[in-house]
Structures are given as structure tokens and as C-alpha cells.
Design a protein around this motif. Structure first.
Motif, PDB file in Angstrom:
ATOM      1  N   PRO A 134       0.832  -1.209   0.000  1.00  0.00           N
ATOM      2  CA  PRO A 134       0.000   0.000   0.000  1.00  0.00           C
ATOM      3  C   PRO A 134       0.869   1.262   0.000  1.00  0.00           C
ATOM      4  O   PRO A 134       1.747   1.424   0.846  1.00  0.00           O
ATOM      5  CB  PRO A 134      -0.787  -0.125   1.311  1.00  0.00           C
ATOM      6  N   MET A 135       0.628   2.163  -0.955  1.00  0.00           N
ATOM      7  CA  MET A 135       1.395   3.409  -1.038  1.00  0.00           C
ATOM      8  C   MET A 135       0.659   4.546  -0.334  1.00  0.00           C
ATOM      9  O   MET A 135      -0.561   4.534  -0.213  1.00  0.00           O
ATOM     10  CB  MET A 135       1.598   3.806  -2.503  1.00  0.00           C
ATOM     11  N   PHE A 136       1.437   5.537   0.111  1.00  0.00           N
ATOM     12  CA  PHE A 136       0.841   6.764   0.625  1.00  0.00           C
ATOM     13  C   PHE A 136       0.288   7.549  -0.564  1.00  0.00           C
ATOM     14  O   PHE A 136       1.033   7.991  -1.436  1.00  0.00           O
ATOM     15  CB  PHE A 136       1.884   7.608   1.356  1.00  0.00           C
TER      16      PHE A 136
ATOM     17  N   VAL B 228       2.423  10.613   8.507  1.00  0.00           N
ATOM     18  CA  VAL B 228       1.579  10.701   7.315  1.00  0.00           C
ATOM     19  C   VAL B 228       1.700  12.094   6.694  1.00  0.00           C
ATOM     20  O   VAL B 228       1.801  12.251   5.470  1.00  0.00           O
ATOM     21  CB  VAL B 228       0.109  10.370   7.651  1.00  0.00           C
ATOM     22  N   GLU B 229       1.712  13.132   7.538  1.00  0.00           N
ATOM     23  CA  GLU B 229       1.876  14.503   7.041  1.00  0.00           C
ATOM     24  C   GLU B 229       3.192  14.652   6.290  1.00  0.00           C
ATOM     25  O   GLU B 229       3.251  15.266   5.221  1.00  0.00           O
ATOM     26  CB  GLU B 229       1.841  15.498   8.210  1.00  0.00           C
ATOM     27  N   LEU B 230       4.263  14.093   6.852  1.00  0.00           N
ATOM     28  CA  LEU B 230       5.581  14.217   6.230  1.00  0.00           C
ATOM     29  C   LEU B 230       5.627  13.514   4.870  1.00  0.00           C
ATOM     30  O   LEU B 230       6.365  13.938   3.976  1.00  0.00           O
ATOM     31  CB  LEU B 230       6.664  13.652   7.151  1.00  0.00           C
TER      32      LEU B 230
ATOM     33  N   TRP C 150      -4.860   6.653   5.586  1.00  0.00           N
ATOM     34  CA  TRP C 150      -3.631   6.628   6.387  1.00  0.00           C
ATOM     35  C   TRP C 150      -3.784   7.455   7.658  1.00  0.00           C
ATOM     36  O   TRP C 150      -3.314   7.068   8.722  1.00  0.00           O
ATOM     37  CB  TRP C 150      -2.449   7.145   5.556  1.00  0.00           C
ATOM     38  N   HIS C 151      -4.425   8.616   7.543  1.00  0.00           N
ATOM     39  CA  HIS C 151      -4.644   9.455   8.726  1.00  0.00           C
ATOM     40  C   HIS C 151      -5.496   8.724   9.760  1.00  0.00           C
ATOM     41  O   HIS C 151      -5.229   8.794  10.974  1.00  0.00           O
ATOM     42  CB  HIS C 151      -5.310  10.780   8.326  1.00  0.00           C
ATOM     43  N   ALA C 152      -6.522   8.030   9.301  1.00  0.00           N
ATOM     44  CA  ALA C 152      -7.385   7.277  10.228  1.00  0.00           C
ATOM     45  C   ALA C 152      -6.608   6.145  10.896  1.00  0.00           C
ATOM     46  O   ALA C 152      -6.737   5.921  12.113  1.00  0.00           O
ATOM     47  CB  ALA C 152      -8.594   6.717   9.468  1.00  0.00           C
TER      48      ALA C 152
ATOM     49  N   PRO D  66      -2.301   2.446  -4.704  1.00  0.00           N
ATOM     50  CA  PRO D  66      -2.499   3.719  -3.996  1.00  0.00           C
ATOM     51  C   PRO D  66      -3.560   3.583  -2.910  1.00  0.00           C
ATOM     52  O   PRO D  66      -4.584   2.929  -3.115  1.00  0.00           O
ATOM     53  CB  PRO D  66      -2.952   4.673  -5.104  1.00  0.00           C
ATOM     54  N   VAL D  67      -3.289   4.166  -1.759  1.00  0.00           N
ATOM     55  CA  VAL D  67      -4.252   4.180  -0.654  1.00  0.00           C
ATOM     56  C   VAL D  67      -4.471   5.644  -0.270  1.00  0.00           C
ATOM     57  O   VAL D  67      -3.504   6.356   0.023  1.00  0.00           O
ATOM     58  CB  VAL D  67      -3.732   3.383   0.564  1.00  0.00           C
ATOM     59  N   PRO D  68      -5.716   6.123  -0.279  1.00  0.00           N
ATOM     60  CA  PRO D  68      -5.981   7.539   0.009  1.00  0.00           C
ATOM     61  C   PRO D  68      -5.366   7.978   1.344  1.00  0.00           C
ATOM     62  O   PRO D  68      -5.357   7.215   2.320  1.00  0.00           O
ATOM     63  CB  PRO D  68      -7.507   7.618   0.052  1.00  0.00           C
ATOM     64  N   LEU D  69      -4.888   9.218   1.362  1.00  0.00           N
ATOM     65  CA  LEU D  69      -4.239   9.724   2.574  1.00  0.00           C
ATOM     66  C   LEU D  69      -5.209   9.795   3.747  1.00  0.00           C
ATOM     67  O   LEU D  69      -4.805   9.670   4.895  1.00  0.00           O
ATOM     68  CB  LEU D  69      -3.632  11.096   2.289  1.00  0.00           C
TER      69      LEU D  69
END
Length: 307
Positions: A179-181, A269-271, A249-251, A243-246
Motif C-alpha cells: 500500500p502506497m501513501f 503521514v503529514e511528512l 492513512w490518517h485514520a 495507492p491508498v488515500p491519505l
């Protein structure tokens, strides 16, 4: 070794990923080194007890007296203390701003000749990322406390025992579908950690050190997807990158932060949404006569050493 007339360099964070390499490169140039860290026994374990020009001292960067003691009689100082995950009283502000200012102010008070402050590419007090914001604020307070400070901004660093390339390789080996950011378009310019340490040694050895900023990025700029494909190819792996939606990732990071040792944080995740490339307008490896190592070359060595 090059003779340096016993000019002691205090290295704060000298047992860390970058710090211990800085110590070795300074010693290779003949500088006596004082490793200032919370765990002096780690310094002795890393470097052995046999070098009379290497000293490990217990230092708390949050305590003024402790910092002053570590700087007593020093010719130069490198602040390589960093924090990537906040916990308790160890926050980005307390480490990258308050403690950075403390080291710089005490260095000025002690009459230290040179201060090299390790920051990061993109350091910006106006950034929406708290980590990047505090790096920027840290540079500002260090410059105010020590006018001739030199700032070193590495891109994301890699090397054996790192928390970046090693983890990516481990995950690529375990996960047939990776899974990509986001869509993997964030750009990065990874720098080999020993190249950065070598650069710091050369800066410290220079005859003149006006206040300036160095940015150190490796020989190639990748998109995150290109980087993953390059690592997989070097390791002989065929992997499907999705691709995995950001927002996902935040969740996941929010849930992970509830654990005692989070595997992922919202800061990380922000970085991953911020491009980290060296500016062509800033001096870097070329100005110091260093040809930076590629990810592929170092990874090949790491894989062959692993058998």
C-alpha cells in the motif's frame, strides 16, 4: 589522522543514527570528541573504552546546567538531537526549539568557536506540519542565540540500521501487495547517512565558517512510487503497488497513536505528503567535494552483507 591541536567537539545526540557516524568522522580527522547523551554507556558500547580522545558524558538537553557542563572547554559543537515521535514531555517544541536554543545559548556563553545545528530540508516555521514547523522555529532561535551557527539540512537519510530503507525493504519482502501513501507522487531525494556525517566533518575542519545553510540530498530525486520500485527491483522482488488515500492513512495513524508504541503517527503521514529535495541554490555535497552514494549502491551492499 589530521592533527587538530586537541580541539574538542561536543556532539549532542552522539549515539543516534546520524550522531554516531558524526563521531566517527570527527575522530578520523583527529578531533577529540565528547559524546553528550542521556545514555553515556551506549557511547562506550558503540566506540569501546580504548580511545583516550573519546569521552562519553551523561547530558540532559532539557537542563541548562547539564548542557553547560557538556560544553565546558569545547572548541565546537554539533547538535544532532532529533525527535520523530512525540511522547510525554519529549515534544517537537521541547526538543527542536527549546533545547536547540539552550544548546546554542550555552555554546555562545562558553565561547565555543563553531556550532553545527542539524535540521532538515524544508524546515519552515510557517509549515502546516508541526514537525517541519518546529524545525523551522528551531533554526530561528539557534541563529538568534549563536549568530555564526551553520545549519545542516539533510533529506531523508538511509543506511544500515535506519528506520527508512530497512523498513521499506522488510515490508516489500513480506507484502506481495504494497500500500502506497496516496498515489505515490511525493518526491524525495534520499541521502546516505555516512555522506552527511562526512560532510559535517569537512565543515568542522574548514578554516572559515560563516553562518550558512547546507542542504544534502542524494544523487537522484524519486517519486515515492519510483523509490519503492527501485528498492523492489534491487532486491529482486516483483510487487504490486496500490495507492491508498491519505485520509485512510490518517485514520490508521489516529488509531495507532492510541497504542503505547505506535507503528504509525499522523505526523509521519503529514511528512509523506511533503516533497523533500535539496535546493540548487543552497550549498551541498558538491561544494564540499563529496560524490553522494546512491540508494541502489548502498542497498546492494546491505543485501550482500545479509547473504
Amino acid at each position: 589522522m589530521v592533527a587538530t591541536n586537541a580541539r574538542t567537539i561536543a556532539v549532542f545526540g552522539g549515539t543516534g543514527f546520524l550522531g554516531r557516524r558524526i563521531v566517527r568522522h570527527l575522530r578520523s580527522r583527529g578531533f577529540p570528541v565528547r559524546i553528550a547523551s542521556r545514555h553515556p554507556d551506549r557511547g562506550r558500547a558503540l566506540f569501546g573504552p580504548d580511545d583516550p580522545q573519546l569521552q562519553s558524558v551523561r547530558t540532559n538537553i532539557h537542563d541548562e546546567r547539564s548542557v553547560a557542563d557538556a560544553l565546558a572547554g569545547a572548541y565546537g559543537v554539533v547538535n544532532a538531537v532529533s525527535l520523530y515521535v512525540e511522547y510525554g514531555q519529549e515534544t517537537f517544541h521541547s526538543v527542536h526549539v527549546e533545547s536547540a536554543q539552550r544548546v546554542a545559548a550555552q555554546a555562545h556563553r562558553a565561547g565555543v568557536d563553531r556550532l553545527i545545528h542539524i535540521s532538515g530540508i524544508g524546515a519552515d516555521a510557517a509549515s502546516p506540519s508541526r514537525y517541519v514547523q518546529k524545525r523551522g522555529e528551531g533554526e530561528r532561535v539557534v541563529r538568534a542565540a549563536f549568530a555564526r551557527a551553520i545549519f545542516v539540512r539533510p533529506a531523508v537519510m538511509f543506511g544500515p540500521d535506519d528506520a527508512f530503507l530497512t523498513i521499506v525493504l522488510k515490508l516489500l519482502r513480506r507484502l506481495p501487495i504494497y500500500p502506497m501513501f496516496g498515489r505515490g507522487r511525493t518526491r524525495l531525494q534520499p541521502a546516505y547517512v555516512d555522506d552527511v556525517a562526512e560532510a559535517i566533518g569537512r565543515i568542522m575542519q574548514r578554516a572559515e565558517t560563516p553562518s550558512m545553510i547546507f542542504e544534502f540530498g542524494g544523487p537522484r530525486v524519486y517519486s515515492y512510487e519510483e523509490f519503492l520500485r527501485a528498492v523492489a527491483h534491487q532486491a529482486g522482488l516483483a510487487r504490486l503497488l496500490i495507492p491508498v488515500p491519505l485520509a485512510v492513512w490518517h485514520a490508521l495513524a489516529w488509531a495507532s497513536e492510541m497504542l503505547p508504541n505506535p507503528l504509525l503517527t499522523r505526523n509521519q503521514v503529514e511528512l509523506m505528503q511533503i516533497d523533500t529535495m535539496s535546493s540548487p541554490e543552497m550549498p551541498g555535497f558538491v561544494e564540499l567535494g563529496i560524490s553522494p552514494h546512491s540508494v541502489e549502491a548502498i542497498l546492494q551492499n546491505m543485501l550482500s552483507n545479509c547473504g
